[in-house]
Design an enzyme around this catalytic site. Structure first.
Site, PDB file in Angstrom:
ATOM      1  N   ASP A 287       0.776  -1.254   0.000  1.00 28.47           N
ATOM      2  CA  ASP A 287       0.000   0.000   0.000  1.00 28.47           C
ATOM      3  C   ASP A 287       0.803   1.298   0.000  1.00 28.47           C
ATOM      4  O   ASP A 287       0.387   2.254  -0.656  1.00 28.47           O
ATOM      5  CB  ASP A 287      -0.968   0.052   1.195  1.00 28.47           C
ATOM      6  CG  ASP A 287      -2.130  -0.912   1.029  1.00 28.47           C
ATOM      7  OD1 ASP A 287      -2.341  -1.398  -0.084  1.00 28.47           O
ATOM      8  OD2 ASP A 287      -2.810  -1.180   2.027  1.00 28.47           O
ATOM      9  N   ASP A 511      -9.760  -6.586   8.028  1.00 30.17           N
ATOM     10  CA  ASP A 511      -9.020  -5.458   7.455  1.00 30.17           C
ATOM     11  C   ASP A 511      -8.920  -4.290   8.420  1.00 30.17           C
ATOM     12  O   ASP A 511      -8.054  -3.430   8.256  1.00 30.17           O
ATOM     13  CB  ASP A 511      -9.719  -4.967   6.189  1.00 30.17           C
ATOM     14  CG  ASP A 511      -9.712  -5.992   5.070  1.00 30.17           C
ATOM     15  OD1 ASP A 511      -8.699  -6.669   4.897  1.00 30.17           O
ATOM     16  OD2 ASP A 511     -10.743  -6.115   4.384  1.00 30.17           O
TER      17      ASP A 511
END
Length: 573
Positions: A287, A511
């Site tokens: 990310d 998540d």
């Protein structure tokens, strides 16, 4: 260092002990007993005024809670800097003592460290090494000698695709949680990634297995064949600046902590000769790098924290350092995270992201040779292949690119993106043999909501929305998505340019929390994990699509796991 810069030395002489004998006869008559210790000293790189060296010490005597290795140079060599050991020098005499994180040295265990030095004239290998005052043998570098620790081999021993011809490690902790769910035994034997998402995870946090425990278990699973172990390297300074659910424990300016407290200890463990027969795949820092392109500057998606990380350069430095150090270990295969098509697939993101990947891969001593490949869709939900429409379709006079769902993206699914981005990376300067991984752990989108054909041709939106497998409200939604299912099972070489489909994100691990939960894991509350959140520019102000009652990221989320099995595609039998 680059894996292509490693140059192994010629054979080294064995050093006899004070009694003149190098070995002791095994009283059982079965063979030769180990000497107290063995040292493998390799020059990795050498130039006219300096060199870098890597040293591995194997302890064959009683376990140690601390250690100190000493040697003396015959020439004028000077140690100028080092890593994974405290190095000091007085005249020709050098001492390397343990750091706090590698003080334990078990019987039969090894520890590795390295350093840079200067010299003029000759750069002879030290003749004698002592470990805590006991003379060690010097590894002769040749095969079959009784004092040789396992030799990890040179860089040429890396295979083109580590997944081909190999089993992949099944994490027993994840497997047990999966098996405990109704019907979970159908997938409990699948391989998943091991996430090192904070420093404490290296030695084991909260009662969980640490890195060595996983690698030891991997050796037991390996048997006589090849085995891949998948690790997620995930702890950058100011980590994931646009997502509070995983923003990490290391502050934006603390690059030195990242190096010495996180990467160096991981490298020391992976470099242990004990694990040299494993194929270790590292997924490096998911990310963060793409955030420097998409979430900075004057863009409506910009986040102040991302501007900070772009300005201080610590994402680039951190990734470069990780690639450099981990790339030194000959059986490590580094794969850098490359986002996903619903993030990077637009023209103004695609090329610049490849460029910043190259910048990171050539920072802090790394080179593109330290990168074996890239991974897309890590912990995300983008459909692997949309079969009911293509990017080139036109409906009612409009291109599919003009639909609200595609929104001018160049790609409609993850496979086409991964293959195209691979080509872009090669054109940017990465090696032509790089391979891609695609995380298919949660992108199956099966179940009763899965379309069986194209949508109505009334408009381009009805055509795309009626036919797309990915049922998210927006491709920017990333947290515990409602309706998701398990995707393609892990497999090697499934398509051109793709090294493997993998389950790098363990299905059933959250998540992020759907509400604020106090914790000591560096995990904040991100509204994208709140099912009542109405969105932001990064998901075109749509609802989050997140499941309710989710725990902290990485914690077991039973309801999610059951949904993933229910909506699996291919379906579970």
């Amino acid at each position: 260092m680059s894996r292509t810069r490693t140059a192994l030395l010629a054979a080294m002489a064995l050093v006899a002990g004070a009694t003149g004998t190098a070995f002791a006869v095994d009283p059982g008559g079965a063979g030769i007993a180990a000497v107290p210790c063995t040292v493998d000293y390799k020059i990795q790189n050498e130039w006219s005024t300096g060199f870098t060296a890597a040293v591995t010490v194997t302890n064959n005597s009683a376990a140690k809670s601390s250690w100190s290795l000493k040697w003396s140079y015959a020439g004028n060599q000077k140690v100028t800097s080092g890593w994974n050991a405290k190095l000091s020098q007085s005249g020709a005499a050098v001492t390397a003592a343990n750091e706090s994180y590698n003080a334990q040295l078990a019987t039969g265990g090894s520890v590795s460290f390295g350093f840079q030095g200067s010299y003029s004239g000759s750069n002879a290998i030290p003749a004698t090494f002592t470990l805590d005052g006991v003379t060690c043998n010097v590894d002769d570098g040749g095969p079959g000698g009784p004092t040789d620790p396992p030799d990890p081999g040179g860089p040429a021993n890396r295979v083109n695709n580590p997944y081909e011809g190999a089993k992949v490690y099944v994490n027993p902790e994840w497997s047990a949680k999966a098996a405990a769910e109704p019907g979970g035994s159908r997938v409990a034997n699948q391989p998943t990634g091991v996430w090192l998402d904070r420093t404490a995870a290296i030695n084991g946090a909260g009662g969980k297995m640490g890195l060595r425990a996983h690698l030891d278990e991997a050796l037991s699973q390996k048997g006589s064949g090849e085995l891949v172990v998948q690790l997620v390297i995930y702890n950058l300074p100011g980590r994931d600046c646009s997502a509070l659910a995983s923003n990490g424990e290391i502050g934006p300016t603390e690059i030195d902590r990242y190096k010495t407290e996180y990467i160096d200890p991981i490298k020391a463990i992976l470099a242990d000769a004990k694990y040299s027969s494993l194929r270790i795949v590292t997924t490096v820092e998911i990310d963060s790098l793409p955030n420097l392109v998409t979430n900075t500057g004057s863009r409506p998606t910009a986040v102040p924290q991302c501007d900070v990380m772009k300005a201080n350069g610590n994402y680039v430095k951190g990734v470069g350092y990780a690639l450099n150090k981990l790339g030194d270990v000959p059986n490590v295969y580094n794969y850098v995270d490359a986002g996903h098509h619903g993030w990077i697939g637009w023209d103004d993101n695609f090329g610049p992201t490849a460029t910043i990947m190259k910048e990171a891969a050539t920072a802090e001593g790394a080179t593109v040779n330290d990168v074996h490949g890239f991974i897309t869709n890590t912990a995300n939900y983008s459909a692997l292949k949309e079969n009911n429409f293509t990017i080139n379709d036109t409906v009612a006079g409009k291109s599919v690119r003009e639909s609200k769902w595609v929104d001018w993206n160049r790609y409609v699914d993850e496979l086409s993106y991964a293959q195209a981005f691979r080509n872009q990376l090669v054109s940017t300067g990465f090696n032509s043999n790089i391979g891609m991984l695609i995380d298919t752990s949660r992108n199956g989108w099966g179940g009763t909501a899965r379309p069986t054909g194209p949508g109505a041709t009334t408009s381009v939106d009805t055509y795309v929305d009626g036919g797309r497998y990915d049922r998210r409200l927006n491709g920017g939604n990333w947290c515990n998505q409602s309706g998701a299912g398990l995707g393609e099972r892990p497999q090697a070489a499934p398509a051109a340019g793709i090294d493997a489909y993998v389950w790098m994100k363990p299905p059933g691990e959250s998540d992020g929390a759907s509400k604020a939960i106090p914790n000591d894991e560096g995990k904040g509350f991100d509204r994208m994990c709140d099912p009542t959140y109405t969105g932001n520019p990064r998901n075109n102000n749509n609802m989050s699509g997140a499941l309710a009652d989710a725990p902290l990221s990485g914690h077991w989320f039973s309801a999610q796991f059951r949904q993933l099995m229910q909506n699996a595609y291919p379906p579970l039998s």
